[in-house]
Design a protein around this motif. Structure first.
Motif, mmCIF file in Angstrom:
data_model
loop_
_atom_site.group_PDB
_atom_site.id
_atom_site.type_symbol
_atom_site.label_atom_id
_atom_site.label_comp_id
_atom_site.label_asym_id
_atom_site.label_seq_id
_atom_site.Cartn_x
_atom_site.Cartn_y
_atom_site.Cartn_z
ATOM 1 N N UNK A 78 23.668 -1.931 50.908
ATOM 2 C CA UNK A 78 23.642 -1.252 52.202
ATOM 3 C C UNK A 78 22.668 -1.880 53.184
ATOM 4 N N UNK A 79 22.932 -1.635 54.456
ATOM 5 C CA UNK A 79 21.996 -1.965 55.537
ATOM 6 C C UNK A 79 21.343 -0.661 55.983
ATOM 7 N N UNK A 80 20.006 -0.606 55.948
ATOM 8 C CA UNK A 80 19.288 0.602 56.352
ATOM 9 C C UNK A 80 18.590 0.320 57.672
ATOM 10 N N UNK A 81 18.930 1.096 58.686
ATOM 11 C CA UNK A 81 18.314 0.966 60.003
ATOM 12 C C UNK A 81 17.220 2.019 60.158
ATOM 13 N N UNK A 82 16.082 1.623 60.705
ATOM 14 C CA UNK A 82 14.977 2.543 60.948
ATOM 15 C C UNK A 82 14.354 2.227 62.310
#
Length: 539
Positions: A120-124
């Motif tokens: 997954x790609x986790x954006x913060x």
């Protein structure tokens, strides 16, 4: 395994004493006990001396014969099943799943997806935990707020700057609670959280722990993009096609599109700009009740004596309490997020608006106990049927708190709160506050009905916990972020009516606290895995 319940031992006992007690419970010689695992530890302070009470799983040979011979009604056979990931589904997934938000829900959704090979790609929107800590401490000392990296936003979510409570009321038969606790232990948390009745991790531990979970996700093929905020959705034919992202590099901003058939939305309860964007995009949401109120500080020793009695063993952890009262008109007033030996913190995330929260370090060694004392508010208090009306009520209270304290945390003694006068000096209790504070009319922040409910509720709690309504108890405001003011609708498969959008966690309106949010993230990952197969190259 044999599970033995109600195993009682004095505070300060040794491991050897516990083992001897187990052998006596099962009428076994010491060498016959092959292994034991503590499943639960609680404190029984009702009688003196105070004791620990355990539930323990014991491994022996010929378990049925041992049980028949022991004739112990507290012992029985048990079977524990390890958590299992679901098998991947059959629908095609051409792009990597995207998770928005790295609070407990987003972090554990990302961890489970990474373990299953979905990369997954986790954006913060905020910064990594250690850089975020610097932003927060700078705000507390100077008042210089970073709207994108603060107590609410950044790696680990709002829970990183909290007491780190890991208890939950969620009924769990699938092993998700244990999965979450084990992941924390693997990331450096003390093993005791696996069995303590009220486990917690302080802010000083959480920062390193969330970093380790992130590194684990990255080692499994996941990717984190910090200072990267989702600003819009790309929708077509009633389903998600992707999202628009703004990445900040110092003074520079880069905008790009990220394609995704699966978008997990775990924004946290303070992502107000996200709620506005979703409402404008027609994403189905509804109003949700929450609670507002004050933080109330007492001497921790007063709470210890009230809960444990005099001459209590000093090995015991700082005592906590849980209070609730029903007041005139039917409203509920109750303690929330109680922080033994903790601090009140300025938890603001918007300029010219002030919100507070509670925080403890792992040792809970501070001089004061604090808890939010809050009153439930719902649609009738919002003043509008608009889906974001609850959010606007929060904002009105936070702006009033900011104005009351001139940007500092407003503080008032309880006697003065009742009388509606600004305090002039402290009593015996010195505030333990992260951030600057000043005397102000905290009661004046609230509409009259809410102030009256809080006053009546706190006075009523004196009957349960003597000294609670003492004149010099320190009140500060405003506690407004108890939970999300909206619920983003989803079905039993965790999916929004907009296909491909998976709302989860506290911000989406489905959890309250670190563990329940993490478990909701796990459930969301399971739903994605059951439906979709991995991308062909894993990335």
């Amino acid at each position: 395994m044999i599970r033995i319940q109600q195993v009682k031992l004095a505070v300060g006992h040794t491991r050897e004493e516990l083992k001897q007690k187990l052998c006596r419970e099962l009428k076994l010689p010491r060498e016959a006990l092959l292994h034991y695992e503590i499943r639960r530890q609680s404190i029984d302070a009702r009688k003196k001396p105070i004791q620990y009470v355990y539930t323990v799983d014991v491994k022996v040979r010929e378990e049925a014969r041992v049980l028949r011979r022991a004739k112990n009604p507290k012992a029985a056979l048990t079977e524990t099943r390890p958590y299992e990931l679901p098998k991947p589904g059959r629908e095609s997934l051409h792009h990597r799943p995207v998770v928005v938000g790295s609070g407990p829900a987003g972090l554990f959704c990302g961890l489970l997806l990474a373990r299953a090979g979905y990369c997954p790609i986790i954006l913060e929107r905020g910064k990594p935990a250690r850089e975020r800590k610097e932003s927060v401490e700078r705000f507390w000392s100077t008042g210089e707020l970073s709207p994108s990296s603060n107590v609410q936003f950044g790696e680990g979510g709002a829970g990183t700057f909290s007491d780190g409570k890991l208890g939950t009321m969620v009924k769990d038969t699938a092993g998700r609670n244990r999965l979450v606790l084990e992941a924390f232990v693997e990331a450096g948390a003390p093993e005791e959280i696996l069995w303590q009745n009220k486990p917690h991790l302080g802010t000083d531990q959480l920062i390193g722990i969330v970093e380790q979970i992130r590194r684990r996700i990255e080692a499994l093929g996941g990717e984190f993009r910090f200072e990267s905020q989702m600003t819009d959705l790309i929708l077509e034919g009633g389903r998600v096609q992707g999202l628009k992202v703004v990445h900040t590099r110092g003074e520079e901003k880069e905008t790009y599109e990220l394609l995704a058939e699966v978008l997990v939305l775990a924004p946290g309860h303070s992502a107000r700009d996200t709620f506005c964007m979703l409402q404008g995009r027609g994403i189905p949401m509804e109003q949700k009740s929450f609670a507002v109120g004050v933080r109330m500080e007492h001497p921790q020793e007063m709470i210890n004596l009230s809960q444990y009695g005099t001459d209590y063993p000093k090995e015991l952890a700082a005592a906590s309490y849980k209070l609730t009262r029903k007041v005139t008109g039917g409203r509920g007033v109750y303690s929330f997020c109680m922080c033994p030996g903790g601090y009140v913190v300025n938890a603001s995330s918007e300029r010219e608006a002030l919100a507070i929260n509670g925080m403890s370090y792992q040792a809970r060694a501070g001089r004061n106990a604090n808890s939010a004392m809050v009153v439930t508010v719902g649609p009738k208090d919002f003043g509008s049927g608009h889906v974001l009306a609850g959010m606007e009520l929060q904002r009105r209270l936070e702006r009033a708190a900011y104005e009351a304290g001139g940007g500092r945390v407003p503080v008032q003694l309880f006697e003065d709160f009742c009388q509606g006068v600004v305090s002039k000096e402290l009593g015996e209790i010195e505030p333990a506050i992260k951030g600057t504070w000043t005397f102000a009319d905290v009661g004046g922040i609230f509409p009259g009905e809410l102030k009256a409910a809080l006053t009546e509720g706190i006075l009523g709690c004196e009957q349960i916990l003597p000294g609670f309504a003492r004149k010099d108890a320190v009140l500060s405001g405003v506690e407004s972020r108890t939970s999300s003011p909206v619920r983003i609708l989803r079905n039993q498969e965790m999916e929004s009516p907009v296909a491909g959008l998976y709302p989860c966690g506290e911000g989406a309106g489905y959890a309250g606290g670190i563990t329940s949010s993490a478990m909701d993230g796990v459930r969301t990952a399971e739903a994605v895995i059951r439906r979709f197969g991995k991308t062909e190259d894993g990335k």
